[in-house]
Design a protein around this motif. Structure first.
Motif, PDB file in Angstrom:
ATOM      1  N   ALA A   1       0.541  -1.288  -0.109  1.00 59.08           N
ATOM      2  CA  ALA A   1       0.373   0.189  -0.143  1.00 59.08           C
ATOM      3  C   ALA A   1       0.978   1.005  -0.290  1.00 59.08           C
ATOM      4  O   ALA A   1       1.733   0.973   0.310  1.00 59.08           O
ATOM      5  CB  ALA A   1      -0.873   0.589   1.609  1.00 59.08           C
ATOM      6  N   ARG A   2       0.060   2.092  -0.773  1.00 55.89           N
ATOM      7  CA  ARG A   2       0.613   3.791  -0.668  1.00 55.89           C
ATOM      8  C   ARG A   2      -0.010   4.376   0.444  1.00 55.89           C
ATOM      9  O   ARG A   2      -1.429   4.202   0.005  1.00 55.89           O
ATOM     10  CB  ARG A   2       0.403   4.448  -1.792  1.00 55.89           C
ATOM     11  CG  ARG A   2       1.794   5.529  -1.731  1.00 55.89           C
ATOM     12  CD  ARG A   2       1.724   6.134  -3.078  1.00 55.89           C
ATOM     13  NE  ARG A   2       2.316   7.040  -3.054  1.00 55.89           N
ATOM     14  CZ  ARG A   2       3.724   7.221  -3.274  1.00 55.89           C
ATOM     15  NH1 ARG A   2       3.939   6.721  -3.632  1.00 55.89           N
ATOM     16  NH2 ARG A   2       4.103   8.060  -3.301  1.00 55.89           N
ATOM     17  N   PHE A   3       0.732   5.700   1.827  1.00 59.87           N
ATOM     18  CA  PHE A   3      -0.374   5.868   2.240  1.00 59.87           C
ATOM     19  C   PHE A   3      -0.180   7.286   3.170  1.00 59.87           C
ATOM     20  O   PHE A   3      -1.054   8.261   2.964  1.00 59.87           O
ATOM     21  CB  PHE A   3       0.118   5.353   4.257  1.00 59.87           C
ATOM     22  CG  PHE A   3       0.060   3.841   4.668  1.00 59.87           C
ATOM     23  CD1 PHE A   3      -1.017   3.602   4.919  1.00 59.87           C
ATOM     24  CD2 PHE A   3       1.390   3.061   3.955  1.00 59.87           C
ATOM     25  CE1 PHE A   3      -1.342   1.989   5.550  1.00 59.87           C
ATOM     26  CE2 PHE A   3       1.453   1.841   4.956  1.00 59.87           C
ATOM     27  CZ  PHE A   3      -0.179   1.021   4.975  1.00 59.87           C
ATOM     28  N   SER A   4       1.014   7.822   2.504  1.00 56.40           N
ATOM     29  CA  SER A   4       0.841   9.337   1.346  1.00 56.40           C
ATOM     30  C   SER A   4       1.592   9.174   0.913  1.00 56.40           C
ATOM     31  O   SER A   4       2.337   8.336   0.151  1.00 56.40           O
ATOM     32  CB  SER A   4       1.824   9.950   2.730  1.00 56.40           C
ATOM     33  OG  SER A   4       2.891   9.296   2.934  1.00 56.40           O
ATOM     34  N   GLU A   5       2.629  10.774   0.043  1.00 58.56           N
ATOM     35  CA  GLU A   5       3.279  10.987  -0.711  1.00 58.56           C
ATOM     36  C   GLU A   5       4.368  10.422  -0.068  1.00 58.56           C
ATOM     37  O   GLU A   5       5.340  10.162  -1.313  1.00 58.56           O
ATOM     38  CB  GLU A   5       2.945  12.840  -1.072  1.00 58.56           C
ATOM     39  CG  GLU A   5       1.838  12.976  -2.425  1.00 58.56           C
ATOM     40  CD  GLU A   5       1.187  12.118  -3.230  1.00 58.56           C
ATOM     41  OE1 GLU A   5       2.847  12.453  -3.723  1.00 58.56           O
ATOM     42  OE2 GLU A   5       0.951  11.720  -4.110  1.00 58.56           O
ATOM     43  N   ARG A   6       5.253  10.606   0.597  1.00 58.96           N
ATOM     44  CA  ARG A   6       6.192  10.835   1.461  1.00 58.96           C
ATOM     45  C   ARG A   6       6.215   9.098   2.128  1.00 58.96           C
ATOM     46  O   ARG A   6       7.590   8.733   2.520  1.00 58.96           O
ATOM     47  CB  ARG A   6       6.310  11.317   1.939  1.00 58.96           C
ATOM     48  CG  ARG A   6       6.429  12.936   1.961  1.00 58.96           C
ATOM     49  CD  ARG A   6       7.347  13.853   2.775  1.00 58.96           C
ATOM     50  NE  ARG A   6       6.949  15.483   2.175  1.00 58.96           N
ATOM     51  CZ  ARG A   6       5.923  16.069   2.147  1.00 58.96           C
ATOM     52  NH1 ARG A   6       4.043  15.897   1.600  1.00 58.96           N
ATOM     53  NH2 ARG A   6       6.712  16.884   0.816  1.00 58.96           N
ATOM     54  N   PHE A   7       5.336   7.983   2.029  1.00 57.23           N
ATOM     55  CA  PHE A   7       5.651   6.661   1.855  1.00 57.23           C
ATOM     56  C   PHE A   7       4.502   6.013   1.947  1.00 57.23           C
ATOM     57  O   PHE A   7       3.538   6.017   1.774  1.00 57.23           O
ATOM     58  CB  PHE A   7       5.423   6.809   3.564  1.00 57.23           C
ATOM     59  CG  PHE A   7       5.694   4.831   4.526  1.00 57.23           C
ATOM     60  CD1 PHE A   7       6.743   4.774   4.908  1.00 57.23           C
ATOM     61  CD2 PHE A   7       3.904   4.719   4.813  1.00 57.23           C
ATOM     62  CE1 PHE A   7       6.842   3.557   5.560  1.00 57.23           C
ATOM     63  CE2 PHE A   7       4.603   3.458   5.726  1.00 57.23           C
ATOM     64  CZ  PHE A   7       5.983   3.188   6.408  1.00 57.23           C
ATOM     65  N   ASP A   8       5.518   4.904   1.376  1.00 53.78           N
ATOM     66  CA  ASP A   8       4.750   3.550   0.662  1.00 53.78           C
ATOM     67  C   ASP A   8       5.211   1.942   0.847  1.00 53.78           C
ATOM     68  O   ASP A   8       6.267   2.745   1.398  1.00 53.78           O
ATOM     69  CB  ASP A   8       4.212   4.433  -0.460  1.00 53.78           C
ATOM     70  CG  ASP A   8       5.346   3.843  -0.778  1.00 53.78           C
ATOM     71  OD1 ASP A   8       5.469   3.135  -1.853  1.00 53.78           O
ATOM     72  OD2 ASP A   8       6.235   4.708  -1.763  1.00 53.78           O
ATOM     73  N   LEU A   9       4.602   1.064   0.846  1.00 55.13           N
ATOM     74  CA  LEU A   9       5.226  -0.226   1.050  1.00 55.13           C
ATOM     75  C   LEU A   9       6.351  -0.693   0.191  1.00 55.13           C
ATOM     76  O   LEU A   9       7.088  -1.593   0.127  1.00 55.13           O
ATOM     77  CB  LEU A   9       4.098  -1.014   1.838  1.00 55.13           C
ATOM     78  CG  LEU A   9       3.576  -0.976   2.866  1.00 55.13           C
ATOM     79  CD1 LEU A   9       2.345  -1.722   3.319  1.00 55.13           C
ATOM     80  CD2 LEU A   9       4.943  -0.735   4.643  1.00 55.13           C
ATOM     81  N   GLY A  10       6.404  -0.308  -0.670  1.00 54.42           N
ATOM     82  CA  GLY A  10       6.785  -0.013  -2.250  1.00 54.42           C
ATOM     83  C   GLY A  10       8.221   0.319  -1.660  1.00 54.42           C
ATOM     84  O   GLY A  10       9.079  -0.861  -1.696  1.00 54.42           O
ATOM     85  N   SER A  11       8.820   1.410  -0.933  1.00 53.79           N
ATOM     86  CA  SER A  11       9.988   1.693  -0.702  1.00 53.79           C
ATOM     87  C   SER A  11      10.666   1.216   0.567  1.00 53.79           C
ATOM     88  O   SER A  11      11.776   1.469   0.644  1.00 53.79           O
ATOM     89  CB  SER A  11       9.664   3.240  -0.957  1.00 53.79           C
ATOM     90  OG  SER A  11       9.470   3.875   0.201  1.00 53.79           O
TER      91      SER A  11
END
Length: 559
Positions: A331-341
């Motif tokens: 998932a992506r939670f915000s413009e600055r945090f996601d589980l891909g990165s």
């Protein structure tokens, strides 16, 4: 650019976009923003000089200007540290500043190594768990290397030569730790920092701080100061961006063993020992085990499947001898945090993956597609297949269609769905269904399909659905994993990707009961962490390996 300037004013990376952060990380200049110890030192130094100048006038001639300046500098540095959030590097810096200023107040001389030890002790007393943070090791090791390589040396060096030496020491000295923590290290950091540190330290940060102070009385002047600082930093940013795009800018490496890192750090200490120190040449030998780490890959015909722990989402990494497939990206939670990165990319780097041969995005729900864009920024993706190509505007993509298949290293990959006739079904039922078949067994990945698609698969493929490993559909929802579907798949291992105590109650008790009835061994990422299963071409499915059983908890270090 505005975000970087804001971050410089408070020493926090919260305003920086992922693309900007990647440039800072690649060039080795991230410490200018993320690690605010440098800024605290600047604030303390500038404050000390300012107070000395103010207190040197005749009205304060009876007061000890030096002591009062040290007190004032400590107070302002502490206020700045509070604004920066008291991260571990910030704690280390403010403790060192206060110890140094305390020595001035008490008129005592403290050796640099003593200041370092006091800072280390106080940080650990305030937060014993700080030693579990990468920033703790990088911060204190960087200062320790600088103290070791510059203290007690005969002769003097010029400013530029000394600056080059410090950048070389930190870049080379921290490389083993960077490879251990992040599986990558900047190769251009000394070149980038040679320009970036003086410009940021002596021009940009002072201008930003002055602009903040002036803003309260002369907003117009502060606007001009901020614009001038942004213009200077814009020129510097162009230089950093150019460096980050060079093909040799980063050294990406498979995660090394702790033993090889310890040997490499001993080698680094020998490398920076004083001239004439015996057996310095052994440093090269000690670093070699870190450089030449053998990458573990499956044999021809074998398959390795890793179900990553991405909470209430899905991401699966499949490896053959020479190829890597990623199925969904969390998932992506915000413009600055996601589980891909934050999860998928670090795992791929840790196993030595430098490119993704095929990325499959099963459907458009955030918990499956959210981290995909970050993977595209971190790795070269050769092919992207998805059921929702219209939602992907950052990479060329094609439909995953029933009947599409290919072979890698003696392993067959084939899509069982969706078909063109499923276009009117809801999005979950249009998920990409991928079956991977090897000589020793097969894997079935189903995305979020529900009972409608499961019924179509059973009707069309029947016994061909048989797979030893099943990634349980829709995280264990009761709308999926119907009895007829499970009877056809008949998995030996049912792997469930679900968040701990998720609000949906997945996996549902009805699903776990049905899985139990067919004799499947159930493993849930919420309880087991990441799950790795290998299929040997001759032996078959091997015993799964879970993160909880291998890694344990940090307090069970003997495990």
């Amino acid at each position: 650019m505005v975000g970087v300037i804001k971050a410089l004013s408070i020493g926090s990376r919260s305003e920086i976009t992922p693309a900007q952060w990647k440039i800072l990380r690649t060039t080795g200049t991230a410490h200018l923003v993320a690690i605010s110890g440098l800024h605290i030192g600047l604030v303390a130094g500038l404050s000390f000089l300012l107070f000395r100048k103010l207190l040197s006038i005749q009205a304060f001639e009876r007061l000890s200007s030096t002591r009062l300046s040290a007190i004032g500098a400590s107070i302002l540095a502490s206020i700045y540290a509070a604004l920066a959030g008291f991260s571990i590097p910030t704690q280390r810096a403010i403790v060192m500043v206060c110890v140094a200023m305390g020595a001035i107040i008490l008129q005592r001389y403290f050796k640099p190594v003593r200041v370092w030890v006091i800072a280390l002790l106080l940080v650990l007393l305030l937060d014993p768990l700080a030693m579990l943070s990468e920033g703790f090791w990088l911060s204190f090791c960087a200062v320790a290397l600088i103290i070791f390589s510059t203290s007690g040396r005969l002769g003097t060096t010029g400013y530029w030569r000394g600056l080059c030496k410090i950048h070389w020491i930190t870049a080379m000295g921290l490389a083993p730790l960077l490879i251990l923590f992040f599986q990558k290290a900047s190769l251009i950091a000394p070149i980038a920092n040679l320009i970036a540190v003086p410009v940021v330290s002596l021009v940009v940060v002072p201008l930003v701080l002055i602009g903040v102070l002036v803003y309260f009385c002369l907003p117009g002047l502060s606007y001009l100061i901020f614009n001038f600082a942004a213009w200077i930093f814009g020129i510097l940013w162009t230089y950093l961006k150019w460096l980050s795009e060079l093909p040799f800018s980063e050294w990406v490496h498979v995660q090394p063993s702790i033993g090889s890192v310890i040997l490499a750090m001993i080698g680094v200490v020998l490398m920076f020992a004083p001239k004439g120190f015996p057996v310095r040449w052994i440093a090269v030998v000690l670093v070699l085990p870190l450089v030449f780490v053998e990458e573990s890959r499956p044999e021809k015909g074998d398959i390795e499947v890793t179900l990553l722990d991405v909470g209430q989402g899905l991401s699966v990494v499949v490896q053959t001898t020479h190829r890597t497939l990623v199925y969904d990206a969390g998932a992506r939670f915000s413009e600055r945090f996601d589980l891909g990165s934050s999860v998928v990319a670090p795992f791929l780097r840790s196993i030595g993956v430098r490119k993704i041969d095929t990325l499959v995005i099963s459907h458009g729900d955030n918990d499956h597609i959210g981290g995909a864009r970050s993977l595209g920024g971190e790795f070269r993706i050769k092919r992207l297949l998805t059921s929702v190509p219209g939602m992907i505007d950052w990479h060329e993509s094609t439909h995953c269609r029933e009947g599409n298949s290919w072979h890698w290293d003696g392993v067959e990959f084939r899509f069982l769905g969706p078909s063109r006739h499923q276009a009117k079904l809801k999005e979950n039922d249009r998920s990409c269904v991928l079956q991977i078949v090897g000589a020793g067994g097969s894997v079935l990945m189903t995305g979020d399909i529900e009972h409608v698609s499961e019924g179509l698969l059973v009707k069309k493929y029947g016994r061909d659905l048989r797979s030893q490993i099943l990634i349980v559909p829709h995280h264990g929802s009761n709308t999926s994993s119907t009895q007829s579907f499970l009877d056809r798949v008949k998995p030996q291992y049912a792997l469930i990707s679900a968040g701990y105590r998720n609000r949906f109650g997945f996996p549902r008790p009805e699903v776990t009961t049905r899985l139990k009835s067919i004799g499947a061994t159930q493993l849930n990422t919420a309880e087991a962490g990441a799950i790795k299963v290998a299929i040997d071409a001759e032996i078959g499915v091997l015993e799964p390996e879970t993160y909880r059983s291998v890694g344990g908890r940090y307090w069970n270090w003997r495990r």
